[in-house]
Design a protein around this motif. Structure first.
Motif, PDB file in Angstrom:
ATOM      1  N   GLU A  31     -20.852  38.094  54.905  1.00 17.88           N
ATOM      2  CA  GLU A  31     -21.475  36.831  54.454  1.00 17.88           C
ATOM      3  C   GLU A  31     -22.140  36.173  55.960  1.00 17.88           C
ATOM      4  O   GLU A  31     -23.303  35.808  55.899  1.00 17.88           O
ATOM      5  CB  GLU A  31     -20.503  36.021  54.137  1.00 17.88           C
ATOM      6  CG  GLU A  31     -21.352  34.548  53.682  1.00 17.88           C
ATOM      7  CD  GLU A  31     -20.323  33.766  52.909  1.00 17.88           C
ATOM      8  OE1 GLU A  31     -20.701  32.562  52.882  1.00 17.88           O
ATOM      9  OE2 GLU A  31     -19.115  34.009  52.206  1.00 17.88           O
ATOM     10  N   THR A  81     -28.824  40.470  48.688  1.00 19.44           N
ATOM     11  CA  THR A  81     -29.415  39.270  48.460  1.00 19.44           C
ATOM     12  C   THR A  81     -28.983  39.059  46.790  1.00 19.44           C
ATOM     13  O   THR A  81     -28.800  37.760  46.695  1.00 19.44           O
ATOM     14  CB  THR A  81     -31.022  39.414  48.562  1.00 19.44           C
ATOM     15  OG1 THR A  81     -31.258  39.531  50.081  1.00 19.44           O
ATOM     16  CG2 THR A  81     -31.562  37.968  48.122  1.00 19.44           C
ATOM     17  N   TYR A  84     -25.192  37.968  46.775  1.00 23.15           N
ATOM     18  CA  TYR A  84     -25.106  36.775  47.222  1.00 23.15           C
ATOM     19  C   TYR A  84     -25.576  35.568  46.298  1.00 23.15           C
ATOM     20  O   TYR A  84     -25.105  34.609  45.962  1.00 23.15           O
ATOM     21  CB  TYR A  84     -25.206  36.495  48.703  1.00 23.15           C
ATOM     22  CG  TYR A  84     -24.272  37.085  49.488  1.00 23.15           C
ATOM     23  CD1 TYR A  84     -22.961  36.830  49.625  1.00 23.15           C
ATOM     24  CD2 TYR A  84     -24.778  38.350  50.008  1.00 23.15           C
ATOM     25  CE1 TYR A  84     -22.215  37.400  50.562  1.00 23.15           C
ATOM     26  CE2 TYR A  84     -23.811  38.881  50.993  1.00 23.15           C
ATOM     27  CZ  TYR A  84     -22.697  38.437  51.136  1.00 23.15           C
ATOM     28  OH  TYR A  84     -21.579  39.226  51.886  1.00 23.15           O
ATOM     29  N   ALA A  85     -26.941  35.928  45.724  1.00 22.89           N
ATOM     30  CA  ALA A  85     -27.576  34.930  44.675  1.00 22.89           C
ATOM     31  C   ALA A  85     -26.980  34.627  43.544  1.00 22.89           C
ATOM     32  O   ALA A  85     -26.993  33.812  42.875  1.00 22.89           O
ATOM     33  CB  ALA A  85     -29.028  35.340  44.757  1.00 22.89           C
ATOM     34  N   LYS A  90     -21.908  29.908  46.502  1.00 29.31           N
ATOM     35  CA  LYS A  90     -22.024  30.399  47.525  1.00 29.31           C
ATOM     36  C   LYS A  90     -23.263  30.502  48.288  1.00 29.31           C
ATOM     37  O   LYS A  90     -23.411  30.334  49.606  1.00 29.31           O
ATOM     38  CB  LYS A  90     -21.205  31.698  47.422  1.00 29.31           C
ATOM     39  CG  LYS A  90     -21.158  32.690  48.886  1.00 29.31           C
ATOM     40  CD  LYS A  90     -20.425  33.764  48.752  1.00 29.31           C
ATOM     41  CE  LYS A  90     -18.838  33.738  48.569  1.00 29.31           C
ATOM     42  NZ  LYS A  90     -18.142  34.987  48.673  1.00 29.31           N
ATOM     43  N   TYR A  91     -24.309  30.899  47.599  1.00 27.05           N
ATOM     44  CA  TYR A  91     -25.719  30.813  47.979  1.00 27.05           C
ATOM     45  C   TYR A  91     -25.834  29.747  48.471  1.00 27.05           C
ATOM     46  O   TYR A  91     -26.837  29.420  49.683  1.00 27.05           O
ATOM     47  CB  TYR A  91     -26.300  31.490  47.065  1.00 27.05           C
ATOM     48  CG  TYR A  91     -27.744  32.397  47.407  1.00 27.05           C
ATOM     49  CD1 TYR A  91     -27.488  33.456  48.269  1.00 27.05           C
ATOM     50  CD2 TYR A  91     -29.090  32.145  46.988  1.00 27.05           C
ATOM     51  CE1 TYR A  91     -28.627  34.058  48.859  1.00 27.05           C
ATOM     52  CE2 TYR A  91     -30.034  32.724  47.511  1.00 27.05           C
ATOM     53  CZ  TYR A  91     -29.777  33.691  48.508  1.00 27.05           C
ATOM     54  OH  TYR A  91     -31.015  34.475  48.731  1.00 27.05           O
ATOM     55  N   LYS A  92     -26.012  28.751  48.023  1.00 21.75           N
ATOM     56  CA  LYS A  92     -26.373  27.323  48.652  1.00 21.75           C
ATOM     57  C   LYS A  92     -25.556  27.036  49.630  1.00 21.75           C
ATOM     58  O   LYS A  92     -26.085  26.438  50.482  1.00 21.75           O
ATOM     59  CB  LYS A  92     -25.848  26.268  47.261  1.00 21.75           C
ATOM     60  CG  LYS A  92     -26.319  25.027  47.676  1.00 21.75           C
ATOM     61  CD  LYS A  92     -26.180  23.933  46.622  1.00 21.75           C
ATOM     62  CE  LYS A  92     -26.497  22.632  47.270  1.00 21.75           C
ATOM     63  NZ  LYS A  92     -25.775  21.279  46.140  1.00 21.75           N
ATOM     64  N   TYR A  95     -27.258  28.788  52.630  1.00 24.03           N
ATOM     65  CA  TYR A  95     -28.536  27.940  52.927  1.00 24.03           C
ATOM     66  C   TYR A  95     -28.196  26.726  53.692  1.00 24.03           C
ATOM     67  O   TYR A  95     -29.030  26.352  54.363  1.00 24.03           O
ATOM     68  CB  TYR A  95     -29.491  28.212  51.839  1.00 24.03           C
ATOM     69  CG  TYR A  95     -30.446  29.244  51.638  1.00 24.03           C
ATOM     70  CD1 TYR A  95     -31.550  29.358  52.410  1.00 24.03           C
ATOM     71  CD2 TYR A  95     -30.196  30.202  50.868  1.00 24.03           C
ATOM     72  CE1 TYR A  95     -32.351  30.466  52.580  1.00 24.03           C
ATOM     73  CE2 TYR A  95     -30.761  31.554  50.805  1.00 24.03           C
ATOM     74  CZ  TYR A  95     -32.049  31.452  51.740  1.00 24.03           C
ATOM     75  OH  TYR A  95     -32.752  32.579  51.589  1.00 24.03           O
TER      76      TYR A  95
END
Length: 147
Positions: A31, A81, A84-85, A90-92, A95
């Motif tokens: 990550e 990608t 994780y998306a 988690k993706y937020k 970012y």
């Protein structure tokens, strides 16, 4: 026609809410490393949008650069990608980490620029140096310092 559209819409909605999720890639990128990759892509995209010719003029292909720097390939990047998306929380968070990092680096860059401008205003002989463009090597060196 509307009925067919509604059926298609609800079918897609139903299938997307399935708990199967995206399978963990065989070559999972950690990550923290994925955040670094996404950060670098964000910076390169910003460079491309603010000064479109600079990457091309210096023969830099942003995707190839990323793949070489992190020793990954395009398939590995796409799979990771998607993985994780698939976890939006988690993706937020990833970012948000990237956004915070960009803000921190922006503050540092703004401070350095302010110091440079103060030096320029105190010494009129060096005023013309602000007009001179920095070389791509200097920019790269400054970016490395920020990372």
């Amino acid at each position: 026609m509307k009925f067919k559209f509604l059926i298609l819409f609800f079918s897609i909605l139903f299938l997307s809410c399935n708990d199967d999720g995206v399978k963990k890639p065989s070559k999972l990128i950690e990550e923290e490393k994925m955040v670094d990759i996404l950060y670098d892509i964000s910076i390169l995209d910003a460079i491309r949008s603010s000064n479109p010719g600079v990457l091309e003029d210096n023969n830099i292909d942003s995707r190839t650069y990323i793949y070489k720097k992190y020793a990954i390939d395009s398939l590995q990047f796409v799979e990771n990608t998607a993985y994780y998306a698939s976890n939006l929380k988690k993706y937020k968070k990833m970012y948000e980490t990237i956004e915070n990092r960009i803000e921190e680096n922006k503050k540092v860059a703004d401070s350095l620029l302010k110091i440079e401008q103060e030096k320029e205003s105190k010494n009129p002989k060096t005023k013309d140096s602000l007009k001179t463009k920095k070389s791509i090597e200097e920019i790269k060196a400054n970016l490395r310092k920020l990372n």
